[in-house]
Design an enzyme around this catalytic site. Structure first.
Site, PDB file in Angstrom:
ATOM      1  N   ARG A  11     -13.320   0.374  -3.709  1.00 59.95           N
ATOM      2  CA  ARG A  11     -12.916   0.510  -2.309  1.00 59.95           C
ATOM      3  C   ARG A  11     -12.848   1.976  -1.904  1.00 59.95           C
ATOM      4  O   ARG A  11     -11.791   2.489  -1.534  1.00 59.95           O
ATOM      5  CB  ARG A  11     -11.589  -0.182  -2.038  1.00 59.95           C
ATOM      6  CG  ARG A  11     -11.589  -1.665  -2.348  1.00 59.95           C
ATOM      7  CD  ARG A  11     -10.269  -2.319  -1.991  1.00 59.95           C
ATOM      8  NE  ARG A  11     -10.265  -3.744  -2.315  1.00 59.95           N
ATOM      9  CZ  ARG A  11      -9.237  -4.556  -2.118  1.00 59.95           C
ATOM     10  NH1 ARG A  11      -8.119  -4.091  -1.596  1.00 59.95           N
ATOM     11  NH2 ARG A  11      -9.316  -5.839  -2.444  1.00 59.95           N
ATOM     12  N   ASP A  70      -1.387  -2.175  -4.758  1.00 57.40           N
ATOM     13  CA  ASP A  70      -2.448  -2.535  -3.819  1.00 57.40           C
ATOM     14  C   ASP A  70      -3.171  -1.246  -3.407  1.00 57.40           C
ATOM     15  O   ASP A  70      -3.509  -0.443  -4.256  1.00 57.40           O
ATOM     16  CB  ASP A  70      -1.874  -3.311  -2.640  1.00 57.40           C
ATOM     17  CG  ASP A  70      -2.944  -4.093  -1.888  1.00 57.40           C
ATOM     18  OD1 ASP A  70      -4.037  -4.316  -2.432  1.00 57.40           O
ATOM     19  OD2 ASP A  70      -2.680  -4.499  -0.740  1.00 57.40           O
ATOM     20  N   ASP A  77       0.849  -1.188   0.000  1.00 52.98           N
ATOM     21  CA  ASP A  77       0.000   0.000   0.000  1.00 52.98           C
ATOM     22  C   ASP A  77       0.889   1.243   0.000  1.00 52.98           C
ATOM     23  O   ASP A  77       2.075   1.190   0.312  1.00 52.98           O
ATOM     24  CB  ASP A  77      -0.889   0.028   1.247  1.00 52.98           C
ATOM     25  CG  ASP A  77      -1.719  -1.233   1.409  1.00 52.98           C
ATOM     26  OD1 ASP A  77      -2.237  -1.726   0.398  1.00 52.98           O
ATOM     27  OD2 ASP A  77      -1.836  -1.715   2.553  1.00 52.98           O
ATOM     28  N   ASP A 124      -4.800   1.690   3.553  1.00 54.93           N
ATOM     29  CA  ASP A 124      -5.512   0.555   4.127  1.00 54.93           C
ATOM     30  C   ASP A 124      -5.398   0.588   5.641  1.00 54.93           C
ATOM     31  O   ASP A 124      -4.318   0.861   6.199  1.00 54.93           O
ATOM     32  CB  ASP A 124      -4.952  -0.761   3.595  1.00 54.93           C
ATOM     33  CG  ASP A 124      -5.437  -1.063   2.174  1.00 54.93           C
ATOM     34  OD1 ASP A 124      -6.099  -0.191   1.585  1.00 54.93           O
ATOM     35  OD2 ASP A 124      -5.133  -2.156   1.672  1.00 54.93           O
TER      36      ASP A 124
END
Length: 450
Positions: A321, A265, A226, A269
């Site tokens: 997301r 990714d 991330d 997160d």
């Protein structure tokens, strides 16, 4: 305006910020920072500004001594400012205030020489050999194993040591004008009370994606890194940053085994029992996966955690997301979503035991995007959604009940009450039609007067 910038007055904006510190590698330059840079670096998260204001609040490195106040210009200086040893920096709880000046590249070697993926690869790993060995037509649809997969895992470990920058507790990292972090991950793991502001984060690429043949109907390539990862931490404020893949988007990657070779990714997160996070005034642009809150569907330690606030962020040309949530109470208000184009999937992902409270968000959609598809059921049962406005295909903006639109075209229905009401909001919520006017020019890096 004064509240948006966290105490920086309109007068200061009109006068303009003093020049940033000049880059003098190896020489401390914090004493040459402008007054505004000093002020913003010492700034704590305001009271009641989202979940990160809960408990002790979020002060980051505001108490840093002069010895732990640094201006950094490259990877080595960043690691040194965080404590000196990247492997152990996550445990350095001494308050530290770090200003990023210029571009820091995670692929810079110890001597400053740029490293390539080939430099980080284990001698036993080659992509062409990996593709030949684990082609589903040859290997079948079972997880890769054996010497080539083991070499890939060792290659990932090599890259992790190089491009994952570990951040300890009681830290503020703030970018001076034009500051960029490229090819690296800021890992905030077991490191509470952290502030990250005014950075452009670019292309946290994975050199060695994993083939997961049972991920979905056709399998998928999955990446490790991330841009910012928050794990097992509390009281984290991520503010006025820009997240992008730059000139290396996933859409430009090749296709292997019939699936895109995805080298990125998430943007931000929040997983592994992390909680009390506020993400405000950020700009997410032209990325695929953005905000995953909760890392698995397993009922366990994440229950009661993963409390996150997302406000006044701009989601521009992104695919999914926005966020996807498991378990957490997540407050999503006054954000602007500009969505559409090839590959768009959904905005709000309603996962297992999630409790999203979405209020007064504005959605600017391509004509091909149906408002009913802005929600996606990942095993959840309910969300609270109110005050949403939609402008679709250049038409007039209008209020839309996104939950009703979703329930009219999808089964099973999602219930209309997430079971909680946010109380940690610093200012009154804006009516959704005002959100683009305010968020678009002010969200992202280089909007603060530094």
């Amino acid at each position: 305006m004064r509240r948006i910038l966290g105490g920086v007055t309109v007068v200061a904006l009109l006068l303009g910020a003093a020049p940033a510190a000049a880059a003098h590698p190896g020489v401390p330059s914090a004493d040459r920072l402008s007054w505004l840079a000093r002020h913003l670096g010492r700034q704590a998260l305001p009271e009641r500004d989202g979940w990160a204001a809960d408990g002790p609040g979020t002060t980051g490195g505001s108490a840093a001594t002069p010895e732990r106040t640094r201006v950094v210009h490259d990877r080595a200086e960043l690691v040194a400012a965080l404590g000196g040893d990247n492997a152990g920096n996550a445990a350095d709880a001494t308050p530290k205030l770090i200003y990023v000046d210029g571009v820091i590249d995670g692929f810079d070697g110890p001597d400053g020489t740029a490293l390539s993926c080939a430099d980080l690869a284990d001698p036993g790993y080659r992509l062409d050999a990996y593709l030949a060995a684990y082609d589903p037509a040859v290997w079948g649809r079972v997880a890769p194993s054996g010497p080539l997969e083991e070499a890939r895992v060792r290659s990932v470990a090599n890259q992790t040591r190089q491009t994952q920058i570990n951040v300890g507790p009681n830290t503020t990292i703030v970018g001076l004008r034009g500051a960029r972090l490229t090819g690296l991950t800021l890992m905030i793991d077991r490191a509470s009370n952290v502030i990250v502001r005014n950075l452009t984060l670019v292309d946290a690429r994975d050199c060695f994606p994993a083939w997961s043949p049972t991920d979905g109907e056709a399998g998928n390539w999955n990446s490790q890194y991330d841009q910012i990862s928050v794990r097992r931490s509390e009281n984290v404020w991520v503010d006025h940053n820009t997240f992008t893949d730059g000139d290396n988007p996933d859409s430009a990657q090749p296709v292997y085994f019939g699936r895109p070779y995805q080298v990125h990714d998430g943007s931000l997160d929040v997983t592994h029992t992390a909680s009390l996070v506020t993400a405000s005034w950020n700009r997410f642009t032209k990325r695929d996966k953005l905000l995953l809150i909760g890392s698995s569907n397993t009922v366990g330690p994440d229950v009661g955690r993963l409390r996150v606030t997302l406000h006044h962020n701009l989601f521009d040309g992104v695919l999914q997301r926005l966020p996807r949530v498991r378990f957490g109470q997540v407050d999503v208000y006054n954000n602007h979503y500009r969505l559409g184009g090839d590959g768009f999937q959904y905005a709000l992902g309603v996962g297992v035991q999630s409790a999203i409270y979405a209020q007064d968000n504005f959605f600017t959609l391509d004509a091909a995007v149906d408002p009913a598809d802005l929600l996606y059921d990942w095993g959840g049962t309910a969300l609270t959604e109110r005050g949403s406005w939609v402008r679709r295909g250049g038409g007039a903006a209008r209020p839309v009940d996104l939950l009703a639109a979703y329930n009219a075209t999808h089964d099973p229905d999602l219930a209309a009450d997430a079971g909680w009401t946010p109380t940690l909001r610093r200012d009154p919520v804006l009516p959704a039609p005002l959100v683009p006017v305010l968020v678009d020019p002010l969200a992202g890096a280089d909007r603060l007067p530094l």
